[in-house]
Design a protein around this motif. Structure first.
Motif, PDB file in Angstrom:
ATOM      1  N   ALA A 148      75.384 111.289  42.676  1.00  0.00           N
ATOM      2  CA  ALA A 148      76.214 110.080  42.370  1.00  0.00           C
ATOM      3  C   ALA A 148      75.365 108.768  41.719  1.00  0.00           C
ATOM      4  O   ALA A 148      75.769 107.817  41.743  1.00  0.00           O
ATOM      5  N   THR A 149      74.141 109.379  41.506  1.00  0.00           N
ATOM      6  CA  THR A 149      73.083 108.207  41.019  1.00  0.00           C
ATOM      7  C   THR A 149      72.780 108.262  39.525  1.00  0.00           C
ATOM      8  O   THR A 149      72.956 109.356  38.836  1.00  0.00           O
ATOM      9  N   ASP A 150      72.549 107.195  39.181  1.00  0.00           N
ATOM     10  CA  ASP A 150      72.432 107.007  37.436  1.00  0.00           C
ATOM     11  C   ASP A 150      71.030 107.340  37.488  1.00  0.00           C
ATOM     12  O   ASP A 150      69.950 106.537  37.942  1.00  0.00           O
ATOM     13  N   ARG A 197      86.994 118.236  43.421  1.00  0.00           N
ATOM     14  CA  ARG A 197      86.194 117.515  44.666  1.00  0.00           C
ATOM     15  C   ARG A 197      85.922 118.669  45.537  1.00  0.00           C
ATOM     16  O   ARG A 197      86.126 119.555  45.707  1.00  0.00           O
ATOM     17  N   LEU A 204      83.481 109.693  47.992  1.00  0.00           N
ATOM     18  CA  LEU A 204      84.824 109.459  48.358  1.00  0.00           C
ATOM     19  C   LEU A 204      84.677 108.939  49.716  1.00  0.00           C
ATOM     20  O   LEU A 204      85.793 108.536  50.156  1.00  0.00           O
ATOM     21  N   SER A 257      74.349 109.427  33.358  1.00  0.00           N
ATOM     22  CA  SER A 257      74.914 108.833  34.345  1.00  0.00           C
ATOM     23  C   SER A 257      75.353 109.591  35.464  1.00  0.00           C
ATOM     24  O   SER A 257      75.231 110.836  35.239  1.00  0.00           O
ATOM     25  N   PRO A 258      75.932 109.270  36.559  1.00  0.00           N
ATOM     26  CA  PRO A 258      76.371 109.927  37.549  1.00  0.00           C
ATOM     27  C   PRO A 258      77.258 111.145  37.228  1.00  0.00           C
ATOM     28  O   PRO A 258      78.072 110.971  36.409  1.00  0.00           O
ATOM     29  N   ARG A 308      81.396 110.820  42.114  1.00  0.00           N
ATOM     30  CA  ARG A 308      81.758 109.651  42.548  1.00  0.00           C
ATOM     31  C   ARG A 308      81.933 109.874  44.044  1.00  0.00           C
ATOM     32  O   ARG A 308      82.754 110.695  44.739  1.00  0.00           O
ATOM     33  N   ALA A 356      82.970 114.239  47.743  1.00  0.00           N
ATOM     34  CA  ALA A 356      82.768 113.376  46.252  1.00  0.00           C
ATOM     35  C   ALA A 356      83.818 114.350  45.343  1.00  0.00           C
ATOM     36  O   ALA A 356      84.050 115.274  45.548  1.00  0.00           O
ATOM     37  N   GLU A 357      83.820 113.248  44.306  1.00  0.00           N
ATOM     38  CA  GLU A 357      84.629 113.987  42.982  1.00  0.00           C
ATOM     39  C   GLU A 357      83.604 114.201  41.741  1.00  0.00           C
ATOM     40  O   GLU A 357      82.779 113.150  41.568  1.00  0.00           O
ATOM     41  N   ARG A 358      83.917 115.113  41.187  1.00  0.00           N
ATOM     42  CA  ARG A 358      83.098 115.232  39.878  1.00  0.00           C
ATOM     43  C   ARG A 358      83.722 114.425  38.794  1.00  0.00           C
ATOM     44  O   ARG A 358      84.905 114.642  38.576  1.00  0.00           O
ATOM     45  N   ILE A 359      82.848 113.638  38.150  1.00  0.00           N
ATOM     46  CA  ILE A 359      83.416 112.571  37.153  1.00  0.00           C
ATOM     47  C   ILE A 359      83.015 112.824  35.811  1.00  0.00           C
ATOM     48  O   ILE A 359      83.717 112.378  34.683  1.00  0.00           O
TER      49      ILE A 359
END
Length: 328
Positions: free
Chosen positions: A273-275, A251, A295, A289-290, A293, A321-324
């Motif tokens: 965070a955008t596709d 994060r 937060l 994909s993003p 995410r 934000a969190e790394r997904i």
């Protein structure tokens, strides 16, 4: 008359980290991971880092700061809190993060914190020249041993360039008027002190405007500080590097204090965070994909209670934000 007692030991400045509870909440899941590493990219007096180390006994801290006074005071506070064995402090600007991690042999980290702007130590030391409230040398360097000073900018920039700095970095409506006054006055005598500059700015702004919006020199001093330290350029380089250093599940939290910083943070996190699947493709592609995410919903502000207790938090905003996933 009683004899004088022993001289009082100077007390360190009181440090009240802004948005402390919210930042520790946002970063807690990442900092609780086994073997977690937190990068405090703007260490300052280590208020946030100390709280996170207190809360997570397995956490390791890498703290970056270009200011030797801040690093020394942070080291003292971290040692007093019993965390010295879990801390590595590095003299660096935060856009040097990839090089710092490479030198330390750290491949990825679980959390990154940016607390932007001027630290309490810098504000509370008049000799550093960040404040318009007391007279001091016109300096404003976060690293006192590096680069140009605010006096260099004020005394050498052409009026047109100086007006651009004040207008863009200070969002100052009267930038051209202030720059022209500076050009006129520096020809008579170069600027060396904060008080003389603050007085000139006050005299350059219409009386009706001076009555609202805080100290008339606030925007000019902000602009000069940003120019002297290349704050926005450093931030634009550092944020993508920090995101790239995050492990999946890691994060990032960023505290800003004015709209210029916040705009850069907002755009960078939103981009992650955008596709980015091309619009002509019928379905989203995993590799587009993003990677993040979000937060927080927008920039979260301090509560009324916190602002009342710590007025410096009034303009603070935090985004996280969190790394997904790993980038393709």
């Amino acid at each position: 008359m009683s004899a004088p007692g022993p001289a009082a030991t100077p007390q360190p400045p009181v440090h009240v980290p802004v948005l402390l509870e919210r930042v520790t909440e946002l970063l807690a899941p990442a900092c609780a991971a086994p073997g977690a590493v937190l990068v405090d990219a703007t260490l300052g007096l280590a208020g946030h880092s100390t709280a996170l180390l207190d809360a997570h006994p397995g956490l390791r801290l890498i703290g970056l700061d270009r200011d030797p006074d801040a690093r020394a005071e942070a080291a003292r506070r971290l040692e007093a809190a019993g965390h010295a064995d879990r801390v590595t402090l590095v003299p660096a600007v935060f856009d040097e993060l990839p090089d710092v991690l490479d030198r330390l042999g750290v491949d990825e980290v679980q959390a990154v914190l940016f607390d932007l702007g001027v630290s309490s130590l810098q504000l509370d030391r008049p000799d550093r020249g960040f404040s318009y409230s007391t007279d001091a040398p016109l300096d404003m360097r976060m690293n006192p041993e590096a680069g140009r000073t605010a006096a260099d900018v004020v005394n050498t920039y052409p009026a047109k360039e100086l007006a651009r700095v004040l207008r863009v970095y200070g969002e100052e409506r009267f930038a051209s008027r202030i720059a022209a006054a500076i050009e006129r006055e520096r020809a008579r005598e170069p600027f060396t002190s904060t008080a003389r500059l603050a007085d000139l700015v006050r005299a350059s702004i219409p009386a009706a405007t001076r009555r609202t919006g805080g100290h008339p020199a606030k925007r000019t001093f902000q602009a000069l500080r940003i120019e002297v330290n290349d704050e926005l350029g450093v931030l634009e380089r550092a944020l993508p590097a920090a995101i790239e250093a995050l492990a999946v599940g890691g994060r990032i939290a960023v505290i800003t204090f004015h709209s210029l910083e916040d705009r850069i943070v907002k755009q960078t996190l939103a981009e992650g965070a955008t596709d980015h699947t091309p619009p002509e493709m019928p379905v989203p592609l995993p590799e587009h994909s993003p990677v993040l995410r979000l937060l927080t919903r927008g920039g979260e502000a301090a509560s009324d209670a916190e602002v009342a207790a710590n007025p410096r938090s009034a303009s603070a905003r935090v985004r996280a934000a969190e790394r997904i996933r790993r980038a393709a």
